[in-house]
Design a protein around this motif. Structure first.
Motif, PDB file in Angstrom:
ATOM      1  N   VAL A   2       2.969   2.864 -12.661  1.00  0.00           N
ATOM      2  CA  VAL A   2       3.916   3.867 -12.188  1.00  0.00           C
ATOM      3  C   VAL A   2       3.885   5.062 -13.133  1.00  0.00           C
ATOM      4  N   LEU A   3       3.735   6.268 -12.589  1.00  0.00           N
ATOM      5  CA  LEU A   3       3.845   7.506 -13.367  1.00  0.00           C
ATOM      6  C   LEU A   3       5.116   8.219 -12.928  1.00  0.00           C
ATOM      7  N   ASP A   4       6.119   8.235 -13.796  1.00  0.00           N
ATOM      8  CA  ASP A   4       7.336   8.977 -13.488  1.00  0.00           C
ATOM      9  C   ASP A   4       7.150  10.426 -13.938  1.00  0.00           C
ATOM     10  N   GLU A   5       7.820  11.349 -13.250  1.00  0.00           N
ATOM     11  CA  GLU A   5       7.599  12.793 -13.462  1.00  0.00           C
ATOM     12  C   GLU A   5       6.106  13.074 -13.349  1.00  0.00           C
ATOM     13  N   ALA A   6       5.554  12.656 -12.205  1.00  0.00           N
ATOM     14  CA  ALA A   6       4.099  12.646 -12.035  1.00  0.00           C
ATOM     15  C   ALA A   6       3.471  14.024 -12.151  1.00  0.00           C
ATOM     16  N   ASP A   7       4.168  15.072 -11.710  1.00  0.00           N
ATOM     17  CA  ASP A   7       3.573  16.400 -11.811  1.00  0.00           C
ATOM     18  C   ASP A   7       3.334  16.784 -13.263  1.00  0.00           C
TER      19      ASP A   7
ATOM     20  N   LEU B  94       3.537   7.311  -7.865  1.00  0.00           N
ATOM     21  CA  LEU B  94       3.808   8.579  -8.538  1.00  0.00           C
ATOM     22  C   LEU B  94       5.159   9.091  -8.043  1.00  0.00           C
ATOM     23  N   THR B  95       6.057   9.437  -8.961  1.00  0.00           N
ATOM     24  CA  THR B  95       7.376   9.925  -8.556  1.00  0.00           C
ATOM     25  C   THR B  95       7.711  11.222  -9.283  1.00  0.00           C
ATOM     26  N   SER B  96       8.418  12.123  -8.598  1.00  0.00           N
ATOM     27  CA  SER B  96       8.878  13.362  -9.220  1.00  0.00           C
ATOM     28  C   SER B  96       9.766  14.123  -8.249  1.00  0.00           C
ATOM     29  N   ALA B  97      10.658  14.961  -8.801  1.00  0.00           N
ATOM     30  CA  ALA B  97      11.487  15.839  -7.979  1.00  0.00           C
ATOM     31  C   ALA B  97      10.712  17.080  -7.561  1.00  0.00           C
ATOM     32  N   THR B  98       9.631  17.391  -8.274  1.00  0.00           N
ATOM     33  CA  THR B  98       8.769  18.525  -7.928  1.00  0.00           C
ATOM     34  C   THR B  98       7.339  18.016  -7.832  1.00  0.00           C
ATOM     35  N   PHE B  99       6.660  18.448  -6.776  1.00  0.00           N
ATOM     36  CA  PHE B  99       5.297  17.955  -6.546  1.00  0.00           C
ATOM     37  C   PHE B  99       4.464  19.072  -5.921  1.00  0.00           C
ATOM     38  N   PRO B 100       3.997  20.013  -6.739  1.00  0.00           N
ATOM     39  CA  PRO B 100       3.223  21.148  -6.219  1.00  0.00           C
ATOM     40  C   PRO B 100       1.990  20.695  -5.436  1.00  0.00           C
ATOM     41  N   VAL B 101       1.525  21.572  -4.555  1.00  0.00           N
ATOM     42  CA  VAL B 101       0.387  21.244  -3.697  1.00  0.00           C
ATOM     43  C   VAL B 101      -0.836  20.861  -4.522  1.00  0.00           C
ATOM     44  N   GLU B 102      -1.077  21.596  -5.622  1.00  0.00           N
ATOM     45  CA  GLU B 102      -2.268  21.299  -6.425  1.00  0.00           C
ATOM     46  C   GLU B 102      -2.188  19.912  -7.066  1.00  0.00           C
ATOM     47  N   ILE B 103      -0.968  19.487  -7.404  1.00  0.00           N
ATOM     48  CA  ILE B 103      -0.799  18.151  -7.971  1.00  0.00           C
ATOM     49  C   ILE B 103      -0.951  17.087  -6.884  1.00  0.00           C
TER      50      ILE B 103
ATOM     51  N   ILE C  32      14.932  17.925   0.182  1.00  0.00           N
ATOM     52  CA  ILE C  32      13.987  19.040   0.278  1.00  0.00           C
ATOM     53  C   ILE C  32      13.070  19.027  -0.937  1.00  0.00           C
ATOM     54  N   LEU C  33      11.769  19.058  -0.681  1.00  0.00           N
ATOM     55  CA  LEU C  33      10.797  19.006  -1.774  1.00  0.00           C
ATOM     56  C   LEU C  33      10.785  20.316  -2.549  1.00  0.00           C
TER      57      LEU C  33
ATOM     58  N   TYR D 250       5.647  28.088 -15.492  1.00  0.00           N
ATOM     59  CA  TYR D 250       6.374  26.827 -15.361  1.00  0.00           C
ATOM     60  C   TYR D 250       7.804  27.016 -14.853  1.00  0.00           C
ATOM     61  N   PHE D 251       8.205  28.242 -14.605  1.00  0.00           N
ATOM     62  CA  PHE D 251       9.609  28.533 -14.336  1.00  0.00           C
ATOM     63  C   PHE D 251      10.144  27.774 -13.131  1.00  0.00           C
ATOM     64  N   HIS D 252       9.409  27.775 -12.021  1.00  0.00           N
ATOM     65  CA  HIS D 252       9.884  27.139 -10.785  1.00  0.00           C
ATOM     66  C   HIS D 252      10.270  25.684 -11.011  1.00  0.00           C
ATOM     67  N   ASP D 253       9.335  24.891 -11.528  1.00  0.00           N
ATOM     68  CA  ASP D 253       9.586  23.460 -11.709  1.00  0.00           C
ATOM     69  C   ASP D 253      10.597  23.201 -12.821  1.00  0.00           C
ATOM     70  N   ASP D 254      10.479  23.936 -13.920  1.00  0.00           N
ATOM     71  CA  ASP D 254      11.423  23.745 -15.024  1.00  0.00           C
ATOM     72  C   ASP D 254      12.852  24.034 -14.577  1.00  0.00           C
ATOM     73  N   TYR D 255      13.025  25.073 -13.790  1.00  0.00           N
ATOM     74  CA  TYR D 255      14.358  25.439 -13.308  1.00  0.00           C
ATOM     75  C   TYR D 255      14.967  24.300 -12.499  1.00  0.00           C
ATOM     76  N   ILE D 256      14.193  23.732 -11.579  1.00  0.00           N
ATOM     77  CA  ILE D 256      14.684  22.632 -10.742  1.00  0.00           C
ATOM     78  C   ILE D 256      15.063  21.423 -11.594  1.00  0.00           C
ATOM     79  N   HIS D 257      14.213  21.085 -12.553  1.00  0.00           N
ATOM     80  CA  HIS D 257      14.485  19.912 -13.388  1.00  0.00           C
ATOM     81  C   HIS D 257      15.658  20.156 -14.336  1.00  0.00           C
ATOM     82  N   ARG D 258      15.730  21.328 -14.902  1.00  0.00           N
ATOM     83  CA  ARG D 258      16.823  21.636 -15.831  1.00  0.00           C
ATOM     84  C   ARG D 258      18.173  21.539 -15.137  1.00  0.00           C
ATOM     85  N   ILE D 259      18.337  22.249 -14.030  1.00  0.00           N
ATOM     86  CA  ILE D 259      19.654  22.251 -13.382  1.00  0.00           C
ATOM     87  C   ILE D 259      19.930  20.921 -12.694  1.00  0.00           C
ATOM     88  N   GLY D 260      18.895  20.105 -12.565  1.00  0.00           N
ATOM     89  CA  GLY D 260      19.083  18.770 -12.001  1.00  0.00           C
ATOM     90  C   GLY D 260      19.757  17.798 -12.944  1.00  0.00           C
TER      91      GLY D 260
END
Length: 351
Positions: A94-99, A130-139, A158-159, A281-291
């Motif tokens: 299992v990879l947590d925070e896979a992105d 693989l688990t994460s709250a953010t999962f960009p297309v490239e990942i 919502i992803l 990194y702003f997009h993903d960091d923002y989501i994780h921080r305020i999460g």
């Protein structure tokens, strides 16, 4: 020599391997595994935590005979690889925070760990998650190299979007000096650190020295109500800071992104993005921080400082911020729209 009951002949050879990008998240995941295994006899399932900042020899002894190993990639690779000299019984990875685990910082070592286990596993399949709250297309595309081609994809909510239970706000500042002044005002507005208040705030800064500096500034007014956490702290200091914050002994925690992902800290009322992450990194960091607030149905608030002038201004991130606020149905002030439009106009003129 006869095999010792409960200890693999190979030595360190778990049935399940769970990995996370930070020590704190690995510790939290191990605790959750213990909760899930409470109904089993302690002799049936052994769980081991592997992460840096602690004695390697002690963790190596604890890892012998473990059925579930939870750890960070560096320490897992350090202790696991020398042990694999034949077949392995590992059924689950299992990879947590896979992105984060598949980006440039962790991708090589995680790929190496997985390939090593698969090679020793032979033809028998391994279940990988693989688990994460953010999962960009490239990942997602890269994940096809780790998972089987017909892998199952499950999505909750919502992803790549902020939590709906978080109220998003922005504060305009001209420069760094004004940002320090606004920080005091925001803390006062939400009764953080005031007598009789139980409210807690997690403040994010981009660098270790900024975390230390903010910690010193806030300690002058809040005293022991403020604590700090970043990568240069010892493991004991990091765990102690988290405990102080989680128990509300210190209702203010200033941290780098080491506290941004996955940590389930109870009853965090306010997130302050004192610094915005770099645009990449702003997009993903923002989501994780305020999460870190608004969890399990509890409402929370996230305040982001947007600096217009100076060397480290946030103009290039305003477009991304507006899109994230739209998804969360947040009110977007006119000044933020104007700043984003001016940024686009300036880029067009430059090109």
């Amino acid at each position: 020599m006869d095999a010792i009951p409960g200890v693999s002949v190979i030595g360190i050879d778990p049935r399940a391997l769970i990995m996370a990008p930070t020590r704190e998240l690995a510790i939290q995941l191990a605790k959750e595994c213990l909760k899930l295994c409470r109904g089993f006899d302690s002799n049936d399932i052994k769980i081991c935590n592997l992460y840096g900042g602690t004695k390697r020899t002690t963790q190596r002894c604890e890892a012998f005979g473990a059925d579930i190993i939870v750890g960070t990639p560096g320490r897992v690779a350090d202790l696991l690889f020398p042990q694999y000299i034949g077949r392995t019984r590992c059924d689950y990875i299992v990879l947590d925070e896979a992105d984060r685990m598949l980006d440039d910082g962790f991708e090589e070592i995680n790929r190496l760990i997985i390939e090593k286990i698969q090679k020793m596993r032979g033809p028998k399949p391994i279940s990988k998650v693989l688990t994460s709250a953010t999962f960009p297309v490239e990942i997602q595309k890269f994940a096809t190299n780790i998972l089987r081609r017909d892998y199952m994809y499950a999505q909750c909510g919502i992803l790549n979007a902020p939590s709906a239970s978080v109220t998003q706000e922005v504060v305009h500042v001209d420069d760094l000096n004004e940002k320090y002044d606004e920080l005091d005002l925001v803390l006062q507005k939400y009764n953080i650190g005031t007598e009789g208040s139980t409210a807690k705030a997690l403040i994010f800064a981009n660098t270790k020295w900024k975390v230390d500096y903010l910690g010193c500034l806030l300690s002058d007014t809040l005293g022991e109500a403020c604590t700090t956490m970043h990568g240069d702290r010892s493991q004991e200091q990091r765990e102690f800071a988290l405990t102080l914050f989680a128990t509300s002994t210190s209702p203010v925690l200033v941290a780098t992104n080491v506290a941004a992902r996955g940590l389930d800290i109870p009853a965090v009322d306010l997130i302050i993005n004192f610094d915005c992450s770099d645009k990449e990194y702003f997009h993903d960091d923002y989501i994780h921080r305020i999460g870190r607030t608004g969890r399990v149905g509890r409402p929370g608030t996230a305040v982001t400082f947007v600096q217009e002038n100076g060397k480290h201004n946030d103009k290039k991130k305003t477009g991304i911020l507006i899109e994230l606020m739209k998804v969360g149905n947040a009110k977007i002030p006119d000044w933020l729209r104007d700043m984003a439009e001016n940024m686009v106009r300036n880029l067009e003129e430059f090109t």
